[in-house]
Design a protein around this motif. Structure first.
Motif, mmCIF file in Angstrom:
data_model
loop_
_atom_site.group_PDB
_atom_site.id
_atom_site.type_symbol
_atom_site.label_atom_id
_atom_site.label_comp_id
_atom_site.label_asym_id
_atom_site.label_seq_id
_atom_site.Cartn_x
_atom_site.Cartn_y
_atom_site.Cartn_z
ATOM 1 N N GLY A 1 0.814 -1.203 0.000
ATOM 2 C CA GLY A 1 0.000 0.000 0.000
ATOM 3 C C GLY A 1 0.847 1.253 0.000
ATOM 4 N N THR A 2 2.017 1.179 -0.673
ATOM 5 C CA THR A 2 2.987 2.266 -0.616
ATOM 6 C C THR A 2 3.510 2.606 -2.003
ATOM 7 O OG1 THR A 2 3.701 1.601 1.595
ATOM 8 C CG2 THR A 2 5.220 2.987 0.341
ATOM 9 N N VAL A 3 3.676 3.902 -2.258
ATOM 10 C CA VAL A 3 4.355 4.403 -3.448
ATOM 11 C C VAL A 3 5.647 5.047 -2.990
ATOM 12 C CG1 VAL A 3 4.327 6.149 -5.282
ATOM 13 C CG2 VAL A 3 2.294 4.766 -4.828
ATOM 14 N N ARG A 4 6.754 4.719 -3.650
ATOM 15 C CA ARG A 4 8.048 5.319 -3.338
ATOM 16 C C ARG A 4 8.568 6.025 -4.582
ATOM 17 N NH1 ARG A 4 8.171 0.196 -0.938
ATOM 18 N NH2 ARG A 4 8.246 0.297 1.341
ATOM 19 N N ALA A 5 8.971 7.279 -4.423
ATOM 20 C CA ALA A 5 9.478 8.040 -5.564
ATOM 21 C C ALA A 5 10.365 9.169 -5.077
ATOM 22 C CB ALA A 5 8.326 8.604 -6.397
ATOM 23 N N LEU A 6 11.127 9.705 -6.015
ATOM 24 C CA LEU A 6 12.022 10.831 -5.753
ATOM 25 C C LEU A 6 11.319 12.138 -6.087
ATOM 26 C CD1 LEU A 6 14.963 11.779 -5.105
ATOM 27 C CD2 LEU A 6 15.467 11.451 -7.543
ATOM 28 N N TYR A 7 11.445 13.129 -5.203
ATOM 29 C CA TYR A 7 10.868 14.458 -5.422
ATOM 30 C C TYR A 7 9.359 14.358 -5.668
ATOM 31 C CZ TYR A 7 15.827 15.396 -6.284
ATOM 32 O OH TYR A 7 17.207 15.480 -6.181
ATOM 33 N N GLY A 8 8.670 13.773 -4.711
ATOM 34 C CA GLY A 8 7.249 13.488 -4.872
ATOM 35 C C GLY A 8 6.357 14.698 -5.038
ATOM 36 N N GLY A 9 6.829 15.880 -4.663
ATOM 37 C CA GLY A 9 6.005 17.076 -4.808
ATOM 38 C C GLY A 9 6.240 17.835 -6.094
ATOM 39 N N SER A 10 7.073 17.319 -6.996
ATOM 40 C CA SER A 10 7.381 18.026 -8.237
ATOM 41 C C SER A 10 6.416 17.594 -9.339
ATOM 42 C CB SER A 10 8.823 17.747 -8.674
ATOM 43 O OG SER A 10 9.037 16.360 -8.912
ATOM 44 N N GLY A 11 5.996 18.570 -10.150
ATOM 45 C CA GLY A 11 4.970 18.300 -11.158
ATOM 46 C C GLY A 11 5.527 17.880 -12.506
ATOM 47 N N ASN A 12 4.783 17.014 -13.165
ATOM 48 C CA ASN A 12 5.126 16.545 -14.510
ATOM 49 C C ASN A 12 3.827 16.462 -15.316
ATOM 50 O OD1 ASN A 12 5.757 14.849 -16.809
ATOM 51 N ND2 ASN A 12 7.572 14.142 -15.718
ATOM 52 N N ALA A 13 3.795 17.117 -16.474
ATOM 53 C CA ALA A 13 2.601 17.086 -17.328
ATOM 54 C C ALA A 13 2.591 15.808 -18.156
ATOM 55 C CB ALA A 13 2.562 18.317 -18.230
ATOM 56 N N CYS A 14 2.636 14.678 -17.455
ATOM 57 C CA CYS A 14 2.749 13.371 -18.113
ATOM 58 C C CYS A 14 1.545 13.123 -19.023
ATOM 59 C CB CYS A 14 2.901 12.265 -17.078
ATOM 60 S SG CYS A 14 1.619 12.236 -15.815
ATOM 61 N N VAL A 15 1.764 12.270 -20.020
ATOM 62 C CA VAL A 15 0.785 12.065 -21.076
ATOM 63 C C VAL A 15 0.323 10.605 -21.091
ATOM 64 C CG1 VAL A 15 2.577 11.595 -22.816
ATOM 65 C CG2 VAL A 15 0.331 12.428 -23.551
ATOM 66 N N ASP A 16 -0.932 10.412 -21.413
ATOM 67 C CA ASP A 16 -1.481 9.074 -21.584
ATOM 68 C C ASP A 16 -0.869 8.478 -22.858
ATOM 69 O OD1 ASP A 16 -3.090 6.813 -22.179
ATOM 70 O OD2 ASP A 16 -4.871 7.745 -21.294
ATOM 71 N N PRO A 17 -0.195 7.330 -22.776
ATOM 72 C CA PRO A 17 0.411 6.758 -23.980
ATOM 73 C C PRO A 17 -0.600 6.455 -25.086
ATOM 74 C CG PRO A 17 0.523 5.212 -22.135
ATOM 75 C CD PRO A 17 0.100 6.529 -21.578
ATOM 76 N N ARG A 18 -1.868 6.297 -24.716
ATOM 77 C CA ARG A 18 -2.888 6.095 -25.748
ATOM 78 C C ARG A 18 -3.065 7.354 -26.587
ATOM 79 N NH1 ARG A 18 -7.350 3.790 -21.612
ATOM 80 N NH2 ARG A 18 -6.676 5.742 -20.611
ATOM 81 N N ASP A 19 -2.875 8.528 -25.975
ATOM 82 C CA ASP A 19 -2.922 9.775 -26.732
ATOM 83 C C ASP A 19 -1.737 9.874 -27.687
ATOM 84 O OD1 ASP A 19 -5.305 10.802 -25.757
ATOM 85 O OD2 ASP A 19 -4.341 11.836 -24.086
ATOM 86 N N VAL A 20 -0.585 9.396 -27.242
ATOM 87 C CA VAL A 20 0.586 9.381 -28.126
ATOM 88 C C VAL A 20 0.320 8.472 -29.319
ATOM 89 C CG1 VAL A 20 3.047 8.850 -28.291
ATOM 90 C CG2 VAL A 20 2.128 9.864 -26.191
ATOM 91 N N ALA A 21 -0.301 7.325 -29.073
ATOM 92 C CA ALA A 21 -0.627 6.406 -30.162
ATOM 93 C C ALA A 21 -1.609 7.037 -31.149
ATOM 94 C CB ALA A 21 -1.203 5.111 -29.596
ATOM 95 N N ARG A 22 -2.628 7.720 -30.620
ATOM 96 C CA ARG A 22 -3.601 8.372 -31.511
ATOM 97 C C ARG A 22 -2.929 9.464 -32.345
ATOM 98 N NH1 ARG A 22 -6.622 8.396 -26.377
ATOM 99 N NH2 ARG A 22 -8.041 6.609 -26.384
#
Length: 275
Positions: A135-156
């Motif tokens: 029940g845990t997520v581990r990541a670096l710089y968890g408060g930094s934003g990324n405008a990540c994209v749905d790979p399905r949109d990349v495919a379209r």
């Protein structure tokens, strides 16, 4: 395959064609390896438009493919690159490799189009095991934003530029509709799962150790440099490339997560019956 008009002939190349998912009528699977010129020549016979995706950083795969495509008479190449190439402050190994790949394609003499996505939302599938078991997520710089994209949109978007005229010598940056943080993604996953997930911030040392189990050392350092740029806000900008190419708004992380929730859900507990 999804998104392509009926009657379009597709040829999909992979080291092991049996592992290519999807297909259907008009889809041909072929074996190919960037380091094997003969296999590239065979795969490109009769191809007019090619979609180029490489992942071996610094391996010369872009150059091998571009050379083979030119010899085969390919007219147009659409290359999957990365949004980081536009960041003047990005000088890590991965970004330099992507820039070199773009330069090869643009100087090839073939028509070209560049797709530059921000990080894929599907990257968070690397959290699935710890979400299921702890029940845990581990990541670096968890408060930094990324405008990540749905790979399905990349495919379209890729389907549109592969099938339409009018995209020659153009580059499109593909992002999601907003910048999201790892902390925010954790909260959204928890709401969808109906559980309280915990976020654990990784320090640089622990992040380096975790990445070292998956990538060569030079790539690990490039990823850590990339994370530093994200911390500085370099990946928070939102663009309209998805809407321009697909005619629909970019998909949200919540929508992507909802459609992939099974990857994060714990396996159901069953009781073993006595005999």
């Amino acid at each position: 395959m999804e998104g392509f008009p009926a009657g379009v002939r597709l040829r999909l190349m992979a080291r092991d064609p049996a592992r290519i998912a999807g297909g259907g009528r008009g889809v041909e699977r072929v074996a190919g390896e960037y380091g094997d010129p003969g296999s590239l020549a065979r795969a490109l016979v009769g191809v007019r438009t090619a979609f180029l995706v490489t992942a071996r950083v610094g391996g010369g795969d872009d150059a091998a493919f571009v050379g083979a495509a030119r010899l085969a008479g390919v007219r147009r190449v659409v290359k999957l690159s990365a949004a980081a190439v536009l960041d003047e402050g990005a000088d890590d190994l991965i970004t330099r490799w992507q820039r070199e790949g773009e330069e090869l394609v643009c100087a090839s003499g073939m028509e070209w189009t560049l797709l530059r996505p921000r990080a894929f939302m599907s990257n968070c599938l690397s959290w699935a095991a710890s979400v299921r078991s702890e029940g845990t997520v581990r990541a670096l710089y968890g408060g930094s934003g990324n405008a990540c994209v749905d790979p399905r949109d990349v495919a379209r978007a890729a389907v549109r530029v592969l099938m339409e005229e009018g995209h020659a010598s153009r580059a499109y940056t593909l992002t999601g509709p907003e910048a999201v943080t790892a902390v925010g993604q954790t909260e959204q996953l928890g709401r969808l799962l109906g559980v309280g997930l915990r976020f654990e911030e990784l320090g640089v040392g622990r992040a380096r150790a975790a990445l070292a189990g998956r990538y060569p050392a030079p790539v690990v350092e490039a990823l850590l440099q990339s994370a530093q740029r994200q911390l500085a806000g370099a990946k928070a900008g939102v663009g309209d490339g998805v809407a321009v190419l697909t005619g629909r708004p970019a998909g949200t992380f919540t929508a992507w997560a909802r459609d992939h929730l099974a990857a994060f859900a714990p396996a159901p507990v069953t009781e073993e019956t006595g005999r």
